[in-house]
Every structure is written in C-alpha cells, then in structure tokens.
Design a protein around this motif. Sequence first.
Motif, short mmCIF file in Angstrom:
data_model
loop_
_atom_site.label_atom_id
_atom_site.label_comp_id
_atom_site.label_asym_id
_atom_site.label_seq_id
_atom_site.Cartn_x
_atom_site.Cartn_y
_atom_site.Cartn_z
N VAL A 101 -21.23 49.14 0.71
CA VAL A 101 -22.16 48.03 0.50
C VAL A 101 -23.55 48.35 1.03
N SER A 102 -23.57 49.01 2.18
CA SER A 102 -24.86 49.25 2.86
C SER A 102 -25.42 50.61 2.49
N LEU A 103 -26.73 50.65 2.32
CA LEU A 103 -27.41 51.91 2.02
C LEU A 103 -28.72 51.95 2.78
N PHE A 104 -28.95 53.10 3.41
CA PHE A 104 -30.14 53.29 4.25
C PHE A 104 -30.93 54.49 3.73
N PHE A 153 -36.11 55.26 10.31
CA PHE A 153 -35.66 54.25 9.37
C PHE A 153 -36.77 53.89 8.39
N LEU A 154 -36.42 53.86 7.11
CA LEU A 154 -37.37 53.42 6.09
C LEU A 154 -36.99 52.05 5.54
N THR A 155 -35.75 51.95 5.04
CA THR A 155 -35.36 50.72 4.39
C THR A 155 -33.85 50.60 4.32
N TYR A 156 -33.38 49.37 4.11
CA TYR A 156 -31.95 49.08 4.11
C TYR A 156 -31.60 48.15 2.96
N GLN A 159 -28.33 45.93 1.20
CA GLN A 159 -26.96 45.42 1.21
C GLN A 159 -26.67 45.05 -0.24
N ASN A 160 -25.80 45.82 -0.85
CA ASN A 160 -25.63 45.74 -2.31
C ASN A 160 -26.99 45.97 -2.97
N GLU A 161 -27.42 45.09 -3.85
CA GLU A 161 -28.71 45.33 -4.53
C GLU A 161 -29.89 44.71 -3.77
N ALA A 162 -29.59 43.97 -2.72
CA ALA A 162 -30.66 43.28 -1.98
C ALA A 162 -31.28 44.19 -0.93
N GLN A 163 -32.59 44.31 -0.99
CA GLN A 163 -33.32 45.09 0.01
C GLN A 163 -33.63 44.16 1.18
N LEU A 164 -32.84 44.26 2.23
CA LEU A 164 -32.96 43.32 3.34
C LEU A 164 -34.04 43.69 4.34
N ASP A 165 -34.41 44.95 4.37
CA ASP A 165 -35.43 45.37 5.33
C ASP A 165 -36.17 46.56 4.74
N LYS A 166 -37.46 46.42 4.62
CA LYS A 166 -38.28 47.54 4.17
C LYS A 166 -39.42 47.79 5.14
N SER A 167 -39.20 47.36 6.37
CA SER A 167 -40.25 47.44 7.38
C SER A 167 -40.64 48.86 7.74
N GLY A 168 -39.77 49.83 7.49
CA GLY A 168 -40.07 51.21 7.85
C GLY A 168 -40.84 51.99 6.80
N LEU A 169 -41.03 51.42 5.63
CA LEU A 169 -41.78 52.12 4.59
C LEU A 169 -43.21 52.28 5.06
N PRO A 170 -43.72 53.54 5.08
CA PRO A 170 -45.02 53.79 5.72
C PRO A 170 -46.22 53.20 5.00
N SER A 188 -29.31 54.49 -5.56
CA SER A 188 -30.63 54.05 -5.11
C SER A 188 -31.66 55.13 -5.39
N THR A 189 -32.88 54.69 -5.61
CA THR A 189 -33.99 55.62 -5.83
C THR A 189 -35.12 55.28 -4.88
N LEU A 190 -35.63 56.30 -4.23
CA LEU A 190 -36.83 56.16 -3.40
C LEU A 190 -37.97 56.82 -4.17
N LYS A 191 -38.99 56.03 -4.43
CA LYS A 191 -40.13 56.54 -5.19
C LYS A 191 -41.34 56.60 -4.29
#
Lengths: 112, 118
Positions: free
Chosen positions: B30-33, B45-48, B50-61, B75-78
């Motif tokens: 379920v969880s993806l980091f 940490f960049l982002t987290y 839970q399923n398709e919901a991005q619950l935390d993106k506070s680490g994205l620079p 998941s894709t990080l662009k």
Amino acid sequence: SQQGEEDPQALSIQEGENATMNCSYKTSINNLQWYRQNSGRGLVHLILIRSNEREKHSGRLRVTLDTSKKSSSLLITASRAADTASYFCAPGPGGGGFKTIFGAGTRLFVKA
Amino acid sequence: GAGVSQSPRYKVAKRGQDVALRCDPISGHVSLFWYQQALGQGPEFLTYFQNEAQLDKSGLPSDRFFAERPEGSVSTLKIQRTQQEDSAVYLCASSSPGRASGGGDTQYFGPGTRLTVL
C-alpha cells in the motif's frame, strides 16, 4: 517526523572483531529499525525492535533499545569482510506517522 | 515481482532536460516512498503515497519535482528542467502496513536510479 542520528560516522575493524554502532533520536517512537546499504545498492532491512522491547537478536546481530535515553545500538559479532557497508537506523514514528528520516549512517569497513 | 524494481538504473541527462524515473513496488504494498540520496549521505525523504493518494510531498525540493501513482501501484518521479544539483541516487521503497502503519513498517527498497545531470 523523526530522525535517527548514527554514531560513529565511520568504523574500521579487523575481521572477527565486534562492531558496535549507536543511534539516537528525539521523540517518541513506535519501533526502531536498522538497515544496511552496500555500495551502489538500495537499503536492506536488518532488524526491527518494538518500543516495548529492550533487546533483540538475529544471527550475529544484537540490537538494544533504551527508550528512556532515546537510543539504540547495533552490535555485529564476529564481523566478516562482507559486513562492510553503511548502516542506518530508522526510528518508526509514533502516533501513526509515516515519515522516515534517515541520518547519515555509520560506514563500517571490515578488513580481511 | 519478488522485490521493488526501478528503472532506469542509470540516467544521464543534460541540464534542462526532463527525466522520468519509474518504481515498481512489491505487489500489494500500500505504501510507497521516494528518497533522494546524495553521495555519502543517508536517504532523504521526498514523498509518500498510500495507494494512489500522495499524503506527503513535503520533501520534494522544488516544484520541478513531481510524483504520481495513479493506480496505486507503479509510481513515477518526474524532474523537469534538471539541474546539476539534482544529481543523486533516487530510491523507491514500498511497505505493507502492519501494526505500525506507514513509516514504522519495514520498507523494502529498490536498487535505485543513479541520475547524473551534466
């Protein structure tokens, strides 16, 4: 969020010796995990210790947890050259949090 | 699959190019980091998800970084308009919530994508 700080930053020992690494953290935790990372690879989970446990063993690994001092230690006994890696602690946040913040790790070098 | 896979393993980009990094988590997790790891440092940490919901993106620079997990699996990080400071290893990890949900669960890491921006 919760960050683990590992100590020492680097450790060099002879094969057969024991290696001890320490981790400190600041707030309450649910559990604490230790991970290993070989050069150029992802992290590999080693062991998890819950907040109500004081000591846990897995093969040549022994982990202790002192919640009153907010610290943990990882002991590797009878080290091998293959144990050469970086080791990270990951305090599992309490209160249902999910953010894991790793410290800089301890770089262990085991000389054959 | 048996573990978390990431592709490509290595990526060289010219400054200003856009890149897309892929993560295939363990099936059912379920969880993806996403983490960013600079040389000699621990993963940051960049982002987290839970399923398709991005619950935390506070680490994205910066707003040049964007992550998605539209169907709750891959998941894709662009990274848009890459800069030299984006050079790092990008690690993906997945976990299955146990008694301790989210970050307190054991995370299974992929091998990472080493991004070099020239």
